[in-house]
Design a protein around this motif. Structure first.
Motif, PDB file in Angstrom:
ATOM      1  N   LEU A  71       0.033   3.150   1.709  1.00 50.90           N
ATOM      2  CA  LEU A  71      -0.287   3.124   0.283  1.00 50.90           C
ATOM      3  C   LEU A  71      -1.718   2.633   0.113  1.00 50.90           C
ATOM      4  O   LEU A  71      -2.148   1.699   0.794  1.00 50.90           O
ATOM      5  N   GLU A 105      -3.399  -2.193  -9.201  1.00 53.10           N
ATOM      6  CA  GLU A 105      -2.637  -1.435  -8.211  1.00 53.10           C
ATOM      7  C   GLU A 105      -2.367  -2.258  -6.957  1.00 53.10           C
ATOM      8  O   GLU A 105      -1.358  -2.022  -6.276  1.00 53.10           O
ATOM      9  N   PHE A 148       1.332  -1.885  -5.965  1.00 55.98           N
ATOM     10  CA  PHE A 148       1.616  -1.259  -4.675  1.00 55.98           C
ATOM     11  C   PHE A 148       2.169  -2.260  -3.662  1.00 55.98           C
ATOM     12  O   PHE A 148       2.834  -1.859  -2.696  1.00 55.98           O
ATOM     13  N   LYS A 188       5.731  -1.979  -4.358  1.00 56.74           N
ATOM     14  CA  LYS A 188       6.233  -0.715  -3.835  1.00 56.74           C
ATOM     15  C   LYS A 188       6.308  -0.742  -2.311  1.00 56.74           C
ATOM     16  O   LYS A 188       7.242  -0.172  -1.713  1.00 56.74           O
TER      17      LYS A 188
END
Length: 361
Positions: free
Chosen positions: A139, A146, A150, A153
């Motif tokens: 990623l 982000e 991320f 994530k």
């Protein structure tokens, strides 16, 4: 939306890791990511979590492998040349199907290089330096917000697919401070009770290992891994499109360079030229299908990277023969600036448009 605060990229990652339940961190200081471990050394002690400043990068990643095998949520952070030392254990983690998150805040290379920001580890993150047929999920954030999103994530994907995930950002973003919101982790917890090593109890014994002396057993194991990778490639490619709907020329970029690509695109749009930007968010699995669809509609793709063209091979593979592909890059030193990028695009695009009798640059 909650309240934003001014926060550095490295600190944002550390705080997000704690928010999503990271219970073990292992690392070793190296610029430009040292603040991640520095922040966690204090905060994890307060929360009675496991923090270890290891004796080396090899020690850190192997400690992570052990902790993750008993079901702990684990993160390691490092940079470039030091991540190179971790490649063998990443291969083990992929084979053993051990979920862990590795943050690589890139610096210049090859070799020891220096602390200048760079994007020279795309190949390392997507192809890897370990042995055998394995893949690591990648990623790539482009903003501090982000970095937070991320990180959440990355932990989720690592648990869902039982696979190492690399969060890849450059030193510029790791050291950059900008407004961002430390949101709650939006992802559910994943039950790992079916595989973690937690003591036998009343159930059948378990083991986690990479050594498979029987050829048929090893072939079956690799086939299962490949089945998982196929599922990843089907379900998890992620990307961002910026002004691509009617674009005639698309700039591809990842990570921080996307910010510059958008500024260049906006400038060309103001001049009446139809530019767009395509950014892969997942470096693996790369969004080949969507970029291939776009490449069939545009006249030119210009790949923009702070290296000598590492993502370029994936861009060309996605585009196939649908469009012309050019490259603008710089391996190290001063970051590619907006005016420099425009000057180089002008030379590429002018010749291209003249070739197609559509010169308006």
């Amino acid at each position: 939306m909650g309240e934003k605060e001014l926060i550095k990229g490295n600190i944002a990652i550390a705080r997000a890791a704690l928010n999503c339940g990271c219970s073990c961190y292992f690392g070793y200081p190296i610029t430009p990511q040292t603040e991640i471990g520095e922040y966690l050394s204090l905060e994890m002690q307060k929360q009675k979590l496991a923090y270890v400043c290891a004796e080396s990068e090899i020690g850190a990643i192997n400690m992570a492998l052990g902790a993750a095998s008993v079901g702990a949520k684990v993160m390691v952070s490092s940079s470039s040349c030091a991540v190179g030392l971790m490649q063998e254990t990443l291969s083990y983690a992929a084979s053993d199907q051990i979920p862990l998150v590795l943050v690589n805040v890139m610096r210049a290379g090859p070799g020891q290089g220096y602390i200048y920001p760079s994007q020279g580890d795309y190949n390392q993150a997507t192809v890897g330096g370990g042995n055998g047929d394995y893949r690591t999920i990648g990623l790539s954030p482009s903003t501090v917000q982000e970095c937070i999103n991320f990180t959440y994530k990355a932990f989720y994907l690592s648990q869902v697919y039982r696979n190492p995930v690399i969060l890849l950002l450059d030193g510029l973003l790791g050291q950059m401070s900008e407004g961002a919101e430390i949101t709650k982790n939006p992802y559910p917890e994943i039950d790992n009770s079916s595989w973690r090593l937690e003591g036998k109890g009343q159930r059948a014994s378990r083991e986690i290992h990479s050594l498979e002396p029987e050829q048929d057993v090893l072939n079956h194991h690799i086939a299962l891994l490949n089945k998982k990778y196929a599922l990843l490639e089907k379900n998890e490619p992620s990307w961002e499109e910026y002004m691509c709907d009617d674009a005639e020329i698309i700039i591809t970029a990842f990570g921080t360079m996307t910010r510059y690509a958008k500024a260049v695109c906006k400038q060309y749009r103001e001049d009446g030229l139809k530019f767009g930007v395509f950014r892969p968010i997942t470096l693996y699995p790369f969004p080949y299908r969507r970029l291939r669809e776009l490449s069939s509609k545009v006249k030119l793709i210009i790949d923009l990277e702070m290296n000598t063209g590492q993502m370029l091979k994936d861009v060309k593979l996605a585009a196939l023969s649908n469009s012309n592909v050019s490259f603008i890059g710089k391996p190290v030193g001063d970051w590619l600036k907006k005016d420099e990028i425009i000057e180089r695009i002008d030379k590429i695009a002018k010749g291209f448009y003249e070739h197609f009798s559509a010169s308006n640059i």
